[in-house]
Write a protein that holds these residues in place. Sequence first.
Motif, short mmCIF file in Angstrom:
data_model
loop_
_atom_site.label_atom_id
_atom_site.label_comp_id
_atom_site.label_asym_id
_atom_site.label_seq_id
_atom_site.Cartn_x
_atom_site.Cartn_y
_atom_site.Cartn_z
N THR A 9 35.30 40.40 44.16
CA THR A 9 34.80 41.16 45.32
C THR A 9 35.40 40.57 46.59
O THR A 9 35.52 39.35 46.71
CB THR A 9 33.25 41.07 45.39
OG1 THR A 9 32.70 41.62 44.19
CG2 THR A 9 32.70 41.84 46.57
N THR A 42 26.28 38.18 46.70
CA THR A 42 27.42 39.08 46.52
C THR A 42 27.48 39.57 45.08
O THR A 42 27.77 40.74 44.82
CB THR A 42 28.73 38.35 46.90
OG1 THR A 42 28.62 37.91 48.26
CG2 THR A 42 29.94 39.27 46.76
N THR A 46 27.12 43.41 44.20
CA THR A 46 28.24 44.09 43.52
C THR A 46 27.73 44.78 42.25
O THR A 46 28.13 45.90 41.96
CB THR A 46 29.37 43.09 43.17
OG1 THR A 46 29.69 42.33 44.35
CG2 THR A 46 30.61 43.82 42.71
N LYS A 52 31.35 46.87 47.11
CA LYS A 52 32.29 47.39 46.11
C LYS A 52 33.05 46.27 45.42
O LYS A 52 33.53 45.35 46.09
CB LYS A 52 33.32 48.29 46.79
CG LYS A 52 32.85 49.70 47.02
CD LYS A 52 34.07 50.65 47.11
CE LYS A 52 33.63 52.10 47.08
NZ LYS A 52 33.08 52.56 48.36
N ALA A 53 33.16 46.34 44.11
CA ALA A 53 34.00 45.38 43.37
C ALA A 53 35.46 45.71 43.64
O ALA A 53 35.82 46.88 43.78
CB ALA A 53 33.72 45.49 41.88
N VAL A 66 31.08 49.45 37.75
CA VAL A 66 32.08 49.37 38.82
C VAL A 66 32.50 50.78 39.20
O VAL A 66 32.85 51.60 38.34
CB VAL A 66 33.30 48.51 38.38
CG1 VAL A 66 34.45 48.65 39.37
CG2 VAL A 66 32.89 47.05 38.25
#
Length: 233
Positions: A9, A42, A46, A52-53, A66
């Motif tokens: 990330t 984080t 994620t 967002k990854a 994802v």
Amino acid sequence: MLVVENLTTHYGSSQALFGMNLSLEAGQVATLLGRNGMGKTTTINTIMGIVKASGGSIKFDGHELVGRESFRTANLGIGLVPEGRQIFPNLSMMENLVATASNHLGVSDPWTVDKVFELFPELATRKGSMGNLLSGGEQQMLAIGRALMTNPKLLILDEATEGLAPLVRQKIWTALTEIAGSGMAIIVVDKNLRDLMRIADRHFIVQRGQVVWSGSSAELEADETARRQYLGF
Ligand code: ATP
């Protein structure tokens, strides 16, 4: 149930996760441990799709998370108790509880307002109080209740007892033990290592955006080097 593989990330050009790997089985309680700024929040954000990854994979019950929007991830059965609680300030306690309530997965014995009040009797006397007038402890109980009302399979708590008095903290740990006893999987971030070691099956230590150690409470107890090196205990 949850398999995170090689997850990366970025925040702009700054990388926060450097190939995160962790996994969790149904009904397990796991912790993310580590010093401040190492990537625990984080990782959670994620998984939830709030951040967002940039690479890697997150499989939950066979679904890839994802690239999935947060509300779709929530609908798959992940309930988040976010850092700072994020109670709706202008809704009453009761309205906070029912605002996002659902049973998308059709569980046979779903969470109800009454079940939440059984878990946290303190809330039952504060039904009409606005979110911003509740104490920190009441807000955290409400945040947990609100997540339970979505009937998740996996409950994720970021800083489960931050800033709470010892007595309230114990109430939260007792409630989490009860929730875990019902078979719900839990991922919890918190600084109270001793309490976490009592309730968790598995621990993941996060250092600079990677898992550098994982094991059971007994293994963590025995590994003084890891505790001192990564956690300062
Ligand atoms: P804490 O216990 O302090 O919350 P943490 O282990 O949860 O720490 P994160 O909050 O995930 O750590 O932070 C990981 C890294 O990402 C840190 O270097 C942090 O400065 C950075 N970071 C976190 N959020 C942002 C953001 N919104 N923008 C830029 N960098 C960020």
